[in-house]
Write a protein that holds these residues in place. Structure first.
Motif, PDB file in Angstrom:
ATOM      1  N   HIS A   1       0.863  -1.176   0.000  1.00  0.00           N
ATOM      2  CA  HIS A   1       0.000   0.000   0.000  1.00  0.00           C
ATOM      3  C   HIS A   1       0.905   1.232   0.000  1.00  0.00           C
ATOM      4  O   HIS A   1       1.965   1.229   0.628  1.00  0.00           O
ATOM      5  N   PRO A   2       0.527   2.326  -0.671  1.00  0.00           N
ATOM      6  CA  PRO A   2       1.390   3.511  -0.743  1.00  0.00           C
ATOM      7  C   PRO A   2       1.762   4.106   0.619  1.00  0.00           C
ATOM      8  O   PRO A   2       2.816   4.730   0.747  1.00  0.00           O
ATOM      9  N   ALA A   3       0.962   3.894   1.645  1.00  0.00           N
ATOM     10  CA  ALA A   3       1.298   4.421   2.968  1.00  0.00           C
ATOM     11  C   ALA A   3       2.579   3.780   3.514  1.00  0.00           C
ATOM     12  O   ALA A   3       3.227   4.340   4.398  1.00  0.00           O
ATOM     13  N   MET A   4       2.971   2.645   2.970  1.00  0.00           N
ATOM     14  CA  MET A   4       4.155   1.944   3.452  1.00  0.00           C
ATOM     15  C   MET A   4       5.458   2.621   3.041  1.00  0.00           C
ATOM     16  O   MET A   4       6.504   2.343   3.607  1.00  0.00           O
ATOM     17  N   PHE A   5       5.408   3.485   2.038  1.00  0.00           N
ATOM     18  CA  PHE A   5       6.654   4.112   1.587  1.00  0.00           C
ATOM     19  C   PHE A   5       6.625   5.634   1.650  1.00  0.00           C
ATOM     20  O   PHE A   5       7.487   6.301   1.094  1.00  0.00           O
ATOM     21  N   THR A   6       5.671   6.205   2.371  1.00  0.00           N
ATOM     22  CA  THR A   6       5.593   7.664   2.454  1.00  0.00           C
ATOM     23  C   THR A   6       6.778   8.279   3.197  1.00  0.00           C
ATOM     24  O   THR A   6       7.061   9.451   3.026  1.00  0.00           O
ATOM     25  N   TRP A   7       7.476   7.494   3.990  1.00  0.00           N
ATOM     26  CA  TRP A   7       8.619   7.983   4.764  1.00  0.00           C
ATOM     27  C   TRP A   7       9.866   8.204   3.905  1.00  0.00           C
ATOM     28  O   TRP A   7      10.799   8.849   4.328  1.00  0.00           O
ATOM     29  N   ILE A   8       9.864   7.687   2.697  1.00  0.00           N
ATOM     30  CA  ILE A   8      11.045   7.766   1.840  1.00  0.00           C
ATOM     31  C   ILE A   8      11.267   9.194   1.348  1.00  0.00           C
ATOM     32  O   ILE A   8      10.321   9.855   0.899  1.00  0.00           O
ATOM     33  N   GLU A   9      12.486   9.633   1.433  1.00  0.00           N
ATOM     34  CA  GLU A   9      12.864  10.949   0.903  1.00  0.00           C
ATOM     35  C   GLU A   9      13.272  10.790  -0.554  1.00  0.00           C
ATOM     36  O   GLU A   9      13.923   9.820  -0.925  1.00  0.00           O
ATOM     37  N   THR A  10      12.891  11.733  -1.388  1.00  0.00           N
ATOM     38  CA  THR A  10      13.315  11.702  -2.787  1.00  0.00           C
ATOM     39  C   THR A  10      14.140  12.946  -3.090  1.00  0.00           C
ATOM     40  O   THR A  10      14.168  13.894  -2.322  1.00  0.00           O
ATOM     41  N   ILE A  11      14.787  12.895  -4.243  1.00  0.00           N
ATOM     42  CA  ILE A  11      15.662  13.998  -4.628  1.00  0.00           C
ATOM     43  C   ILE A  11      14.841  15.105  -5.253  1.00  0.00           C
ATOM     44  O   ILE A  11      13.917  14.911  -5.939  1.00  0.00           O
TER      45      ILE A  11
END
Length: 162
Positions: A152-162
């Motif tokens: 589910h997308p909530a599982m990766f919301t913590w990831i920082e992107t460039i």
């Protein structure tokens, strides 16, 4: 065979005179797709080929995934990933590529219905935007496949992107 099913990201609202085919990803859609792709990259998935619905938002989602996962092959657009397409025809096209690991980008409710069909269950599985499912396909007759995981997308919301 492993099939990774991905629902496209958030897309712009349809405007008067605009075809549903031409709706692009929003900036939020692009950002969440980057986060999802980074999450998938951390999983070290093996992907031989990316296929996509030809609708703009699906193709854009597939392109972001391809770039972040550094997949060298071109994205193949197939009409069988457009909602309403026949599942047997979709499986026939998927197996015709002769790949062991395929990532397919499509739409709801088609993906959820396709996953249910693969598993031989009657109720569709809901795919939120940017959800990813990993399905181990053992039979090509519409049942007998195994859902390995669903992200589910909530599982990766913590990831920082460039």
């Amino acid at each position: 065979m492993i099939i990774y099913l991905v629902r496209h990201a958030d897309a712009e609202q349809k405007k008067p005179g605009m075809s549903d085919f031409d709706r692009s990803l929003t900036e939020l859609g692009k950002e969440t797709t980057r986060k999802m792709a980074i999450f998938l990259k951390k999983m070290n998935l093996k992907i031989d080929l990316i296929i996509s619905s030809p609708l703009v938002r699906a193709v854009q989602t597939a392109e972001i995934i391809r770039d972040i996962l550094q997949i060298q092959s071109e994205i193949v657009n197939i009409n069988e990933l457009v909602p309403g397409s026949d599942f047997q025809s979709l499986m026939k096209v998927i197996t015709s590529f002769g790949c062991e690991n395929i990532l397919a980008v499509g739409h709801e409710p088609h993906l959820g219905e396709f996953l249910a069909w693969l598993m031989g269950i009657s109720k569709p599985i809901e795919f939120e935007k940017n959800s990813v499912a990993c399905v181990e396909v053992s039979l090509f007759g519409g049942s007998g496949s195994k859902l390995n995981w669903l992200i589910h997308p909530a599982m990766f919301t913590w990831i920082e992107t460039i």
